[in-house]
Design a protein around this motif. Structure first.
Motif, PDB file in Angstrom:
ATOM      1  N   ARG A   1      55.778   2.750  -3.188  1.00 53.76           N
ATOM      2  CA  ARG A   1      55.575   2.378  -4.601  1.00 53.76           C
ATOM      3  C   ARG A   1      56.729   1.501  -5.082  1.00 53.76           C
ATOM      4  O   ARG A   1      56.516   0.509  -5.784  1.00 53.76           O
ATOM      5  CB  ARG A   1      55.404   3.621  -5.469  1.00 53.76           C
ATOM      6  CG  ARG A   1      53.998   4.183  -5.304  1.00 53.76           C
ATOM      7  CD  ARG A   1      53.660   5.302  -6.280  1.00 53.76           C
ATOM      8  NE  ARG A   1      52.237   5.613  -6.165  1.00 53.76           N
ATOM      9  CZ  ARG A   1      51.717   6.828  -6.167  1.00 53.76           C
ATOM     10  NH1 ARG A   1      52.487   7.884  -6.297  1.00 53.76           N
ATOM     11  NH2 ARG A   1      50.412   6.992  -6.057  1.00 53.76           N
ATOM     12  N   ALA A   2      57.949   1.859  -4.668  1.00 56.23           N
ATOM     13  CA  ALA A   2      59.105   1.049  -5.073  1.00 56.23           C
ATOM     14  C   ALA A   2      59.011  -0.342  -4.452  1.00 56.23           C
ATOM     15  O   ALA A   2      59.191  -1.359  -5.124  1.00 56.23           O
ATOM     16  CB  ALA A   2      60.397   1.745  -4.635  1.00 56.23           C
ATOM     17  N   GLY A   3      58.680  -0.385  -3.158  1.00 56.45           N
ATOM     18  CA  GLY A   3      58.647  -1.666  -2.442  1.00 56.45           C
ATOM     19  C   GLY A   3      57.524  -2.572  -2.891  1.00 56.45           C
ATOM     20  O   GLY A   3      57.578  -3.785  -2.704  1.00 56.45           O
ATOM     21  N   LEU A   4      56.495  -2.003  -3.481  1.00 58.26           N
ATOM     22  CA  LEU A   4      55.333  -2.804  -3.882  1.00 58.26           C
ATOM     23  C   LEU A   4      55.304  -3.078  -5.386  1.00 58.26           C
ATOM     24  O   LEU A   4      54.325  -3.614  -5.901  1.00 58.26           O
ATOM     25  CB  LEU A   4      54.048  -2.094  -3.462  1.00 58.26           C
ATOM     26  CG  LEU A   4      53.736  -2.250  -1.965  1.00 58.26           C
ATOM     27  CD1 LEU A   4      52.929  -1.095  -1.433  1.00 58.26           C
ATOM     28  CD2 LEU A   4      53.008  -3.575  -1.720  1.00 58.26           C
ATOM     29  N   SER A   5      56.397  -2.748  -6.072  1.00 57.86           N
ATOM     30  CA  SER A   5      56.343  -2.856  -7.537  1.00 57.86           C
ATOM     31  C   SER A   5      56.769  -4.228  -8.055  1.00 57.86           C
ATOM     32  O   SER A   5      56.573  -4.528  -9.225  1.00 57.86           O
ATOM     33  CB  SER A   5      57.217  -1.764  -8.165  1.00 57.86           C
ATOM     34  OG  SER A   5      58.547  -1.985  -7.768  1.00 57.86           O
ATOM     35  N   GLY A   6      57.338  -5.072  -7.180  1.00 59.50           N
ATOM     36  CA  GLY A   6      57.808  -6.372  -7.660  1.00 59.50           C
ATOM     37  C   GLY A   6      56.681  -7.392  -7.779  1.00 59.50           C
ATOM     38  O   GLY A   6      55.553  -7.130  -7.375  1.00 59.50           O
ATOM     39  N   ASN A   7      57.033  -8.562  -8.338  1.00 56.97           N
ATOM     40  CA  ASN A   7      56.048  -9.640  -8.421  1.00 56.97           C
ATOM     41  C   ASN A   7      56.045 -10.485  -7.153  1.00 56.97           C
ATOM     42  O   ASN A   7      55.029 -11.050  -6.776  1.00 56.97           O
ATOM     43  CB  ASN A   7      56.338 -10.558  -9.611  1.00 56.97           C
ATOM     44  CG  ASN A   7      56.007  -9.869 -10.909  1.00 56.97           C
ATOM     45  OD1 ASN A   7      55.018  -9.151 -10.988  1.00 56.97           O
ATOM     46  ND2 ASN A   7      56.853 -10.045 -11.912  1.00 56.97           N
ATOM     47  N   GLY A   8      57.219 -10.563  -6.536  1.00 60.84           N
ATOM     48  CA  GLY A   8      57.317 -11.344  -5.302  1.00 60.84           C
ATOM     49  C   GLY A   8      57.787 -10.453  -4.176  1.00 60.84           C
ATOM     50  O   GLY A   8      58.284  -9.354  -4.398  1.00 60.84           O
TER      51      GLY A   8
ATOM     52  N   ASP B   1      55.485   0.244   6.368  1.00 56.44           N
ATOM     53  CA  ASP B   1      56.909   0.634   6.258  1.00 56.44           C
ATOM     54  C   ASP B   1      57.802  -0.592   6.457  1.00 56.44           C
ATOM     55  O   ASP B   1      58.760  -0.815   5.717  1.00 56.44           O
ATOM     56  CB  ASP B   1      57.288   1.663   7.343  1.00 56.44           C
ATOM     57  CG  ASP B   1      56.725   3.054   7.052  1.00 56.44           C
ATOM     58  OD1 ASP B   1      56.304   3.313   5.914  1.00 56.44           O
ATOM     59  OD2 ASP B   1      56.712   3.876   7.998  1.00 56.44           O
ATOM     60  N   GLU B   2      57.485  -1.366   7.470  1.00 57.88           N
ATOM     61  CA  GLU B   2      58.298  -2.526   7.828  1.00 57.88           C
ATOM     62  C   GLU B   2      58.293  -3.558   6.684  1.00 57.88           C
ATOM     63  O   GLU B   2      59.342  -4.061   6.272  1.00 57.88           O
ATOM     64  CB  GLU B   2      57.714  -3.125   9.123  1.00 57.88           C
ATOM     65  CG  GLU B   2      58.276  -4.444   9.583  1.00 57.88           C
ATOM     66  CD  GLU B   2      59.753  -4.356   9.971  1.00 57.88           C
ATOM     67  OE1 GLU B   2      60.179  -3.244  10.325  1.00 57.88           O
ATOM     68  OE2 GLU B   2      60.461  -5.390   9.878  1.00 57.88           O
ATOM     69  N   TRP B   3      57.102  -3.824   6.147  1.00 57.89           N
ATOM     70  CA  TRP B   3      57.004  -4.804   5.053  1.00 57.89           C
ATOM     71  C   TRP B   3      57.777  -4.285   3.828  1.00 57.89           C
ATOM     72  O   TRP B   3      58.528  -5.043   3.191  1.00 57.89           O
ATOM     73  CB  TRP B   3      55.531  -5.064   4.699  1.00 57.89           C
ATOM     74  CG  TRP B   3      55.362  -6.160   3.680  1.00 57.89           C
ATOM     75  CD1 TRP B   3      55.147  -7.479   3.927  1.00 57.89           C
ATOM     76  CD2 TRP B   3      55.449  -6.021   2.258  1.00 57.89           C
ATOM     77  NE1 TRP B   3      55.091  -8.177   2.752  1.00 57.89           N
ATOM     78  CE2 TRP B   3      55.269  -7.301   1.704  1.00 57.89           C
ATOM     79  CE3 TRP B   3      55.652  -4.941   1.397  1.00 57.89           C
ATOM     80  CZ2 TRP B   3      55.282  -7.534   0.330  1.00 57.89           C
ATOM     81  CZ3 TRP B   3      55.679  -5.176   0.024  1.00 57.89           C
ATOM     82  CH2 TRP B   3      55.496  -6.455  -0.495  1.00 57.89           C
ATOM     83  N   VAL B   4      57.611  -3.013   3.531  1.00 52.20           N
ATOM     84  CA  VAL B   4      58.263  -2.416   2.357  1.00 52.20           C
ATOM     85  C   VAL B   4      59.781  -2.450   2.542  1.00 52.20           C
ATOM     86  O   VAL B   4      60.532  -2.774   1.601  1.00 52.20           O
ATOM     87  CB  VAL B   4      57.762  -0.960   2.137  1.00 52.20           C
ATOM     88  CG1 VAL B   4      58.668  -0.188   1.193  1.00 52.20           C
ATOM     89  CG2 VAL B   4      56.333  -0.968   1.604  1.00 52.20           C
TER      90      VAL B   4
END
Ligand code: 5CA
Ligand code: ZN
Length: 419
Positions: A351-358, A387-390
């Protein structure tokens, strides 16, 4: 029977890959080539207790398969049964002093809630054994007329005078054994504990499965025409529901490994007997058993971790789903506190890793998730790709505007995890 509301499945850019799964019957990976519509039957619950983590694993696994097939461009016609009349349900209702119908209705309602919370896509046809009785009567009557089923008299005093139970004659079935490939000793070792009655006098073969049980005092029954009043045996319920709603030679027959024998063996061989064709399904796919404290988690043993208990304790259903996804469906695993903690931590990190705009570019991650899921539902591999992308996103950020959204939608569509 009413099922439950299906989740929305977001679109993922590009195309998915053809799906391979492990087929128990051939012992090999099997490339699914269903044409426009993939037809899948998954054995549903016997509603005498609540959904536990073993059930959750089974239904999430076949949900993943449905999602992979959709991603590969197929429609999915999905059928699931509910064994809403059978020995264990009647026994539990009797033990607890409740009506069997009320017990079944309450547990089915809870199952619907659990499946909704876990984001499991609903079956197109959700059919109870009770609804299927007329179809069973038709099929068993035809088998009897064709000589592939036979009567065994009900012992005096147990049923109506002259009543008989009806069994399938396995000696008429050249396909018997083709699902499990088990030898007779293996079959005999589990037959009784999995609902069979090897000791019943009058059977031609100890393994012959019950098709129709004549009415007994205090047990529910339905009109059976020339079969007499009674109720269906367990395996014929799934045979006829699958034939009615999918037809012969559908793509995937699914369930847990505890159903390989006798349930899937018998359902299949009976379908071959009814239709005169084979195979029942192109692939027989089985979820490994989930255990607790060294034993299979099961309603009869009572060693259960319930989905509803976790939910009521405030556990995010997406963490429960992630806990399942962290294990490959063909590897048995044990539930413990660590499994849940790991899943909760992963969910929070995603959730943290996917919360940005970019973020970092999405294409490679999407391709890897697709590759893993099409390759025998390698969910742990797909989680590693996310996991790796995040981790890249959290440590280095990234300039690709919109990539968190696209990765998030892929995770939602293919893994069923809403972030
Ligand atoms: N009504 C029948 C199938 S027709 C039945 O087996 N019901 S059940 O409630 O016992 O199980 C429902 C599904 O969960 C079945 O597919 C079964 O194989 C699966 N299952 C049961 N226990 C476990 C477990 N411990 N781990 C994984 N799957 C399980
Ligand atoms: Zn079944």
């Amino acid at each position: 029977m009413k099922s439950w509301p299906s989740p929305f499945i977001p679109a993922v850019p590009g195309n998915g890959l053809p799906v391979r799964v492990h087929d128990t019957a051939s012992g090999d990976l099997c490339l699914l080539t269903p044409g426009p519509t993939a037809r899948m039957y998954v054995c549903g619950i016997t509603p005498y207790d609540a959904t536990h983590m073993g059930h959750a694993a089974t239904y999430v696994t076949f949900d993943l398969l449905g999602r992979a097939l959709r991603d590969a461009g197929h429609e999915v016609l999905y059928v699931q049964n509910v064994t809403d009349v059978d020995e264990p349900l009647l026994a539990r209702a009797h033990r607890d002093g409740v009506e069997w119908q009320a017990l079944a209705a309450a547990e089915i309602a809870l199952f619907r809630e659990d499946m909704t919370a876990l984001g499991v896509i609903a079956p197109d046809h959700y059919i109870g054994a009770v609804e299927g009785v007329p179809s069973v009567v038709k099929a068993v009557t035809a088998l009897l007329a064709g000589g592939t089923a036979y009567r065994v008299k009900v012992p005096e005093g147990e049923g109506a005078p002259g009543a008989s139970d009806i069994y399938f004659d396995l000696s008429s079935a050249p396909d018997f054994g083709s699902v499990s490939s088990w030898d007779r000793d293996q079959m005999m070792a589990v037959f009784a504990e999995r609902g069979g009655d090897p000791g019943r006098l009058g059977k031609r073969d100890q393994l012959d499965p019950l098709l129709w049980r004549a009415e007994r005092a205090g047990e529910p029954s339905w009109p059976g025409g020339e079969l007499g009043e009674g109720r269906p045996g367990w395996h014929i319920e799934c045979t006829t529901i699958a034939l009615d709603y999918l037809g012969m030679t559908f793509d995937v027959q699914g369930g847990g490994t505890d159903l390989i024998f006798p349930h899937h063996e018998m359902s299949a061989v009976q379908a071959c007997g009814i239709t005169g064709t084979s195979p029942f399904a192109r692939a027989f796919v089985h979820q490994a058993m989930v255990g607790l404290d060294g034993e299979k988690m099961s309603k009869s043993r009572g060693n259960l971790v319930l989905v509803s208990t976790l939910r009521h304790c405030g556990v995010d259903p997406m963490a429960i789903r992630l806990a399942v996804l962290a294990h490959h469906y063909r590897t048995p695993w044990e539930w413990d506190g660590e499994v849940l903690l790991d899943a909760q931590e992963r969910l929070a990190t995603w959730r943290a890793g996917l919360s940005g705009n970019g973020g970092p570019p999405a294409d490679a991650a999407i391709a890897r998730i697709r590759e893993c899921m099409a390759d025998d539902l390698d969910a742990p591999g797909a989680l590693a790709a996310v996991d790796e992308w995040v981790s890249q996103s959290l440590s280095k950020g990234g300039t690709e505007i919109g990539s968190p959204g696209v990765v998030g939608r892929t995770v939602d569509a293919l893994l069923g995890i809403r972030l």
